[in-house]
Design a protein around this motif. Structure first.
Motif, PDB file in Angstrom:
ATOM      1  N   TRP A  72       0.856  -1.177   0.000  1.00  0.00           N
ATOM      2  CA  TRP A  72       0.000   0.000   0.000  1.00  0.00           C
ATOM      3  C   TRP A  72       0.893   1.229   0.000  1.00  0.00           C
ATOM      4  O   TRP A  72       1.802   1.329   0.819  1.00  0.00           O
ATOM      5  CB  TRP A  72      -0.896   0.054   1.245  1.00  0.00           C
ATOM      6  N   ARG A  73       0.632   2.165  -0.909  1.00  0.00           N
ATOM      7  CA  ARG A  73       1.417   3.394  -0.953  1.00  0.00           C
ATOM      8  C   ARG A  73       1.114   4.261   0.270  1.00  0.00           C
ATOM      9  O   ARG A  73       1.980   4.934   0.802  1.00  0.00           O
ATOM     10  CB  ARG A  73       1.116   4.171  -2.239  1.00  0.00           C
ATOM     11  N   ASP A  84      -4.679   3.478   3.937  1.00  0.00           N
ATOM     12  CA  ASP A  84      -5.481   2.626   3.050  1.00  0.00           C
ATOM     13  C   ASP A  84      -5.423   1.169   3.499  1.00  0.00           C
ATOM     14  O   ASP A  84      -6.427   0.459   3.470  1.00  0.00           O
ATOM     15  CB  ASP A  84      -4.998   2.744   1.603  1.00  0.00           C
ATOM     16  N   THR A 117      -2.218  -1.166  -3.292  1.00  0.00           N
ATOM     17  CA  THR A 117      -1.754  -0.428  -4.471  1.00  0.00           C
ATOM     18  C   THR A 117      -1.142  -1.408  -5.466  1.00  0.00           C
ATOM     19  O   THR A 117      -1.311  -1.272  -6.671  1.00  0.00           O
ATOM     20  CB  THR A 117      -0.701   0.618  -4.055  1.00  0.00           C
ATOM     21  N   GLU A 124       2.497   0.917  -8.901  1.00  0.00           N
ATOM     22  CA  GLU A 124       1.056   1.058  -8.717  1.00  0.00           C
ATOM     23  C   GLU A 124       0.324   0.501  -9.940  1.00  0.00           C
ATOM     24  O   GLU A 124       0.384   1.064 -11.039  1.00  0.00           O
ATOM     25  CB  GLU A 124       0.703   2.522  -8.499  1.00  0.00           C
TER      26      GLU A 124
END
Length: 162
Positions: free
Chosen positions: A29-30, A34, A42, A89
């Motif tokens: 996850w970037r 999130d 991501t 991504e």
């Protein structure tokens, strides 16, 4: 791997290559929030890493000979770079094409100097090294900016050792 082979007293063949299976070993996850809120990653586990071509190969053939009393050579170099992704991504990344480069050179030398004639990127292939996605169309209407390898070049190289 790398391999050099003296095919004859004057001909040397070199071959090198690499195989890279670079993939994420876990979800990414970037933005950590999130992940905490349960959003999709991501880039999920198994996503190929960006800018890492799976296969790269190089071949060089060099022939040594004489021009009168001067040592001389002729050389052909081929390099192949496999396709690669421009981003981790998954939703925004683009795949860059594979490309092959061919360089030719020949030259002479004596004592402390050498003279080489060369042509790099003989086929003038425009290999991509990056694709930039600004997230909006440019004024020219082009969605992505591409960075490419240098174009064909040729010339004469003089070297002097002191």
């Amino acid at each position: 791997f790398e391999m050099d082979f003296a095919a004859t007293e004057n001909l040397t063949l070199s071959f090198a290559g690499s195989y890279n299976d670079a993939k994420l070993s876990e979800n990414f996850w970037r933005i950590d929030e999130d992940r905490i809120s349960g959003e999709a990653p991501t880039a999920p586990k198994g996503t190929a890493m960006p800018y890492v071509p799976e296969l790269q190969l190089t071949f060089i053939g060099r022939y040594n000979f004489s021009v009168g009393s001067l040592p001389a050579f002729g050389q052909l170099a081929l390099s192949y770079r496999d396709k690669a992704w421009n981003d981790l991504e998954v939703a925004v990344r683009e795949q860059m094409d594979s490309y092959t480069i061919m360089n030719l050179s020949t030259g002479i030398e004596k004592n402390n100097w050498s003279l080489t004639l060369y042509c790099n990127k003989l086929t003038d292939e425009r290999g991509q090294v990056d694709i930039l996605n600004p997230g909006y169309p440019s004024p020219s209407g082009i969605e992505f900016n591409q960075n490419i390898i240098r174009p064909r070049s040729f010339g004469i190289r003089w070297a002097q050792r002191f």
